[in-house]
Design a protein around this motif. Sequence first.
Motif, PDB file in Angstrom:
ATOM      1  N   PRO A   1       0.831  -1.197   0.000  1.00 56.06           N
ATOM      2  CA  PRO A   1       0.000   0.000   0.000  1.00 56.06           C
ATOM      3  C   PRO A   1       0.870   1.253   0.000  1.00 56.06           C
ATOM      4  N   ALA A   2       0.425   2.265  -0.723  1.00 59.19           N
ATOM      5  CA  ALA A   2       1.141   3.541  -0.732  1.00 59.19           C
ATOM      6  C   ALA A   2       0.943   4.223   0.608  1.00 59.19           C
TER       7      ALA A   2
ATOM      8  N   ALA B   1      -7.861   4.017  -2.187  1.00 55.73           N
ATOM      9  CA  ALA B   1      -7.136   4.983  -3.014  1.00 55.73           C
ATOM     10  C   ALA B   1      -8.058   5.583  -4.070  1.00 55.73           C
TER      11      ALA B   1
ATOM     12  N   THR C   1      -4.732   2.600   0.811  1.00 54.43           N
ATOM     13  CA  THR C   1      -3.604   3.500   1.012  1.00 54.43           C
ATOM     14  C   THR C   1      -3.485   3.800   2.496  1.00 54.43           C
TER      15      THR C   1
END
Length: 178
Positions: A32-33, A60, A67
């Motif tokens: 995940p960002a 996201a 995210t």
Amino acid sequence: MRRSIIVGLFGVMTAVMIVIAGVVFIPRWFAPATVEVPRADAAESREATGRIRASLFYVAEDGLHLTAVDADVPYGATPADQARALVEAQLQAAPAPLAQSIAEGTKVRQVFVAEDGTAFVDLSKEAVTNHRGGSLDELFAVYALVNAVTVNLPAIKGVQILVEGQEVRRTGRQTGRR
């Protein structure tokens, strides 16, 4: 003969490079960002405000993955108190432009932690009745809760989600079949 050895070595080196690239880069593509938010010293912040810095998880912009977002969450004296604070924070509206994965109106009824490190999170019926439906949204809701608790509390080894005190086999709008 010499040419076949060189071709063989080239093939082995190519395979090794592909494996290394797969081990190094593929996990980064699926991780995940993280959205970074400026923060004060964690110990200083906890003492001064009674809050901790934690990662919460939202859908996201592309709607295809979760995210991580850093947020201040109230400090809990016990693992169960901290888990409850994390889940309550996770239920709040997502910061723009991200989306909330958990059904609107969902409330935390109770959170407790068993001796084996399993957190039991009991949610209100809105978690099911207000759920938009769809297996991807269902997965996002489950993983957002599980990640919020397990990522921020290493003592928690697993999460069991309950709705109105009962295990849920299937979320979303129920048709009467199980």
